[in-house]
Design a protein around this motif. Structure first.
Motif, mmCIF file in Angstrom:
data_model
loop_
_atom_site.group_PDB
_atom_site.id
_atom_site.type_symbol
_atom_site.label_atom_id
_atom_site.label_comp_id
_atom_site.label_asym_id
_atom_site.label_seq_id
_atom_site.Cartn_x
_atom_site.Cartn_y
_atom_site.Cartn_z
ATOM 1 N N LEU A 204 76.116 23.246 37.595
ATOM 2 C CA LEU A 204 76.788 22.827 36.365
ATOM 3 C C LEU A 204 78.314 22.800 36.492
ATOM 4 N N PRO A 205 78.976 23.864 36.963
ATOM 5 C CA PRO A 205 80.436 23.757 37.110
ATOM 6 C C PRO A 205 80.850 22.720 38.150
ATOM 7 N N ASN A 206 80.145 22.653 39.260
ATOM 8 C CA ASN A 206 80.502 21.695 40.311
ATOM 9 C C ASN A 206 80.345 20.258 39.845
ATOM 10 N N VAL A 207 79.259 19.974 39.145
ATOM 11 C CA VAL A 207 78.979 18.603 38.731
ATOM 12 C C VAL A 207 79.702 18.263 37.430
ATOM 13 N N LEU A 208 79.450 19.034 36.380
ATOM 14 C CA LEU A 208 80.048 18.725 35.079
ATOM 15 C C LEU A 208 81.560 18.885 35.094
ATOM 16 N N GLY A 209 82.045 19.915 35.805
ATOM 17 C CA GLY A 209 83.473 20.187 35.815
ATOM 18 C C GLY A 209 84.232 19.453 36.896
ATOM 19 N N MET A 210 83.841 19.689 38.135
ATOM 20 C CA MET A 210 84.597 19.137 39.257
ATOM 21 C C MET A 210 84.320 17.657 39.471
ATOM 22 N N ALA A 211 83.070 17.282 39.551
ATOM 23 C CA ALA A 211 82.726 15.907 39.918
ATOM 24 C C ALA A 211 82.900 14.918 38.767
ATOM 25 N N THR B 149 80.923 8.910 37.379
ATOM 26 C CA THR B 149 82.014 8.893 36.403
ATOM 27 C C THR B 149 82.433 7.468 36.084
ATOM 28 N N LEU B 150 82.649 6.663 37.108
ATOM 29 C CA LEU B 150 83.104 5.293 36.888
ATOM 30 C C LEU B 150 82.067 4.451 36.151
ATOM 31 N N TYR B 151 80.795 4.673 36.443
ATOM 32 C CA TYR B 151 79.732 3.910 35.798
ATOM 33 C C TYR B 151 79.323 4.489 34.445
ATOM 34 N N GLY B 152 79.853 5.646 34.091
ATOM 35 C CA GLY B 152 79.535 6.237 32.797
ATOM 36 C C GLY B 152 78.134 6.797 32.699
ATOM 37 N N LEU B 153 77.640 7.378 33.802
ATOM 38 C CA LEU B 153 76.307 7.974 33.779
ATOM 39 C C LEU B 153 76.322 9.257 32.956
ATOM 40 N N SER B 154 75.216 9.547 32.314
ATOM 41 C CA SER B 154 75.089 10.759 31.509
ATOM 42 C C SER B 154 75.364 12.000 32.367
ATOM 43 N N PRO B 155 76.310 12.851 31.955
ATOM 44 C CA PRO B 155 76.562 14.079 32.728
ATOM 45 C C PRO B 155 75.327 14.972 32.824
#
Length: 500
Positions: free
Chosen positions: A399-406, A373-379
């Motif tokens: 997908l929910p854990n990574v795209l949503g939560m993380a 998130t901080l480095y702006g990596l592609s979700p």
């Protein structure tokens, strides 16, 4: 004659597709698809787990007197055509899929059939609720919160409740489960399982056919049969659950597993059912063997979070996979595949993924997800990496854990704020920073921890999207009060890091 088609994440003898089969008339179909396009670029150990567990499950069915048509083929389509030619089934039964891509593929396959009837069966007990039940639990289009859902599930399943009230007077003991594990804290080692001849054969196949896939092949430690999975579950409940709750958010250099259960890979392919795991943990508390905060914290992950994110996935796909609130587009750095980085927290979090296909939830969320998130990596690149590299990954999990939560890429569908933090959080919850090249107490110096400047840079560049979030107001007030020159220095440091 009917075909009962079993897939590699449905290896459960209690499923209707197994229980309703007729030994005299029916045949089970299981397919090991070889093609690289089918298996993407998965971690070697994930391939070993699925292929070995499938072969063992087929043997168990044969031992029970069933006919099994087990096929190794380049694709599901090739194997299906060969199966039809050999057995001429009049009807096919299979278990409903949660994975969106597989669901669509099966619908397309169904349409291609002319004289064969298809019946899709319930996925329980792989899950606690049927697909339509879980979707009806999440009203509207979101956002949704896990806690109300979790409370309803506790009551519905009669888990750790006294009437309508929670045992112990609280629904969640999460506040008691955030202790760090520095110093001389030690944990009972998780049980591992030596590969048998079947698994060794699969390992040779994977090395030969998928040798350039990521991850290390050895040591392979994972349960591949229900018997082994039950042994892992029983050892966790008896020897390791007691310390799980208190230290579930802690991280220790060199201790990759601590008190985490390592059961997710077994649950997510059907070797264990979620309800039997929950009941064992609940009974351990009722017997006075483990404290309530450990039992409740573990149970919440299964009947709360696991079921909740499945509902979000079912409600939001396929659009959900493309969410990108912050328009992050950067490529993943190469060290995501080899852990070769000077940031010790990232090294210690990614190394066990390379070695075992696993790390625990705080490393996933507050180190790797935080970094992304901080480095702006592609979700989308980040979620693909999680899907391919983790032994327990399924698309509906990832997908929910990574795209949503993380990553908060969905803008708050299932999380009330981004889970971002500076190096101070990592230092608080781990002993990683002491042996790191970077100084966690520095912000703008040459040796400053990259998380520090990037944290404030992220908040500053996304103030228009986040400053009115009620959970982040205090943070933004603190930032606004800082000396203008110091803020400029921090933002310049963050900008330089993003250009490297």
């Amino acid at each position: 004659m009917a075909t009962h088609w079993i897939f590699g994440n449905q290896l459960c003898h209690e499923l209707p597709v197994v229980r309703e089969a007729d030994k005299d008339k029916d045949v089970f179909l299981m397919i090991e698809a070889q093609s690289r396009s089918t298996w993407q670029h998965y971690h070697k150990q994930k391939l070993v787990l699925i292929f070995s567990a499938m072969r063992h499950f087929a043997s168990e069915l044969e031992e029970k007197g069933f006919r099994v048509d087990y096929r190794e083929a380049d694709s599901f389509e090739d194997a299906w055509k060969a199966h039809v030619k050999a057995f001429e089934p009049e009807k096919v039964y299979y278990t409903v899929h949660t994975d969106y891509r597989m669901t669509q593929a099966m619908k397309k396959w169904e349409k291609s059939l002319s004289d064969i009837e298809v019946e899709v069966l319930d996925a329980r007990p792989l899950f606690l609720l049927a697909a339509e039940e879980i979707k009806s639990e999440l009203k509207g289009d979101g956002p949704w919160k896990m806690d109300p859902f979790y409370r309803r599930m506790r009551k519905r399943l009669n888990v750790l409740v006294d009437g309508d009230d929670p045992v112990g007077g609280k629904w969640s003991f999460d506040q008691e489960n955030r202790k760090s594990a520095k110093g001389n804290t030690t944990f009972t080692k998780a049980r591992s399982f030596r590969p048998d001849d079947v698994t060794k054969e699969v390992m040779e196949k994977v090395e030969k056919q998928f040798g350039d896939n990521p991850g290390e092949l050895k040591p392979f430690r994972w349960p591949v049969t229900r018997k082994e999975a039950l042994q892992a579950l029983n050892q966790f409940i008896k020897e390791r659950l007691e310390t799980f709750g208190t230290y579930q958010d802690a991280m220790l250099e060199g201790d990759d597993f601590m008190s985490h259960s390592l059961l997710s890979s077994s649950i997510n392919i059907g070797l264990l059912t979620p309800m039997e795991v929950v009941r064992k943990a609940e009974q351990a508390y009722l017997n006075g063997e483990v404290p309530l905060n450990s039992a409740e914290g573990f149970i919440r992950q299964i009947i709360g979070w696991r079921e909740f994110i499945r509902g979000v996935y079912l409600k939001k796909m396929p659009q959900y996979r493309d969410v990108n609130k912050f328009n992050h587009q950067r490529d993943l750095p190469s060290f995501f595949w080899d852990a070769e980085t000077d940031m010790n927290c990232m090294h210690e979090s990614i190394r066990p993924v390379v070695e075992h296909g696993y790390n625990h939830h705080i490393q996933r969320l507050m180190v790797i997800g935080n970094y992304a998130t901080l480095y702006g990596l592609s979700p989308q690149q980040t979620s693909d990496w999680f899907n391919e590299m983790y032994i327990d990954a399924q698309d509906w999990v990832v997908l929910p854990n990574v795209l949503g939560m993380a990553l908060y890429a969905d803008g708050g569908t299932l999380s009330t704020k981004p889970y971002v933090a500076s190096g101070r959080y990592i230092n608080k919850m781990s002993n990683y920073c002491g042996s790191c090249k970077y100084n966690v107490n520095h912000q703008t110096e040459e040796d400053a921890c990259p998380f520090n400047a990037l944290y404030w840079h992220f908040l500053d560049r996304n103030a228009d999207k986040l400053s009115d979030n009620h959970r982040m107001g205090l943070i933004y007030k603190q930032w606004q009060k800082r000396d203008a020159d110091k803020k400029k220095e921090i933002l310049e440091k963050g900008a330089r890091l993003l250009k490297e």
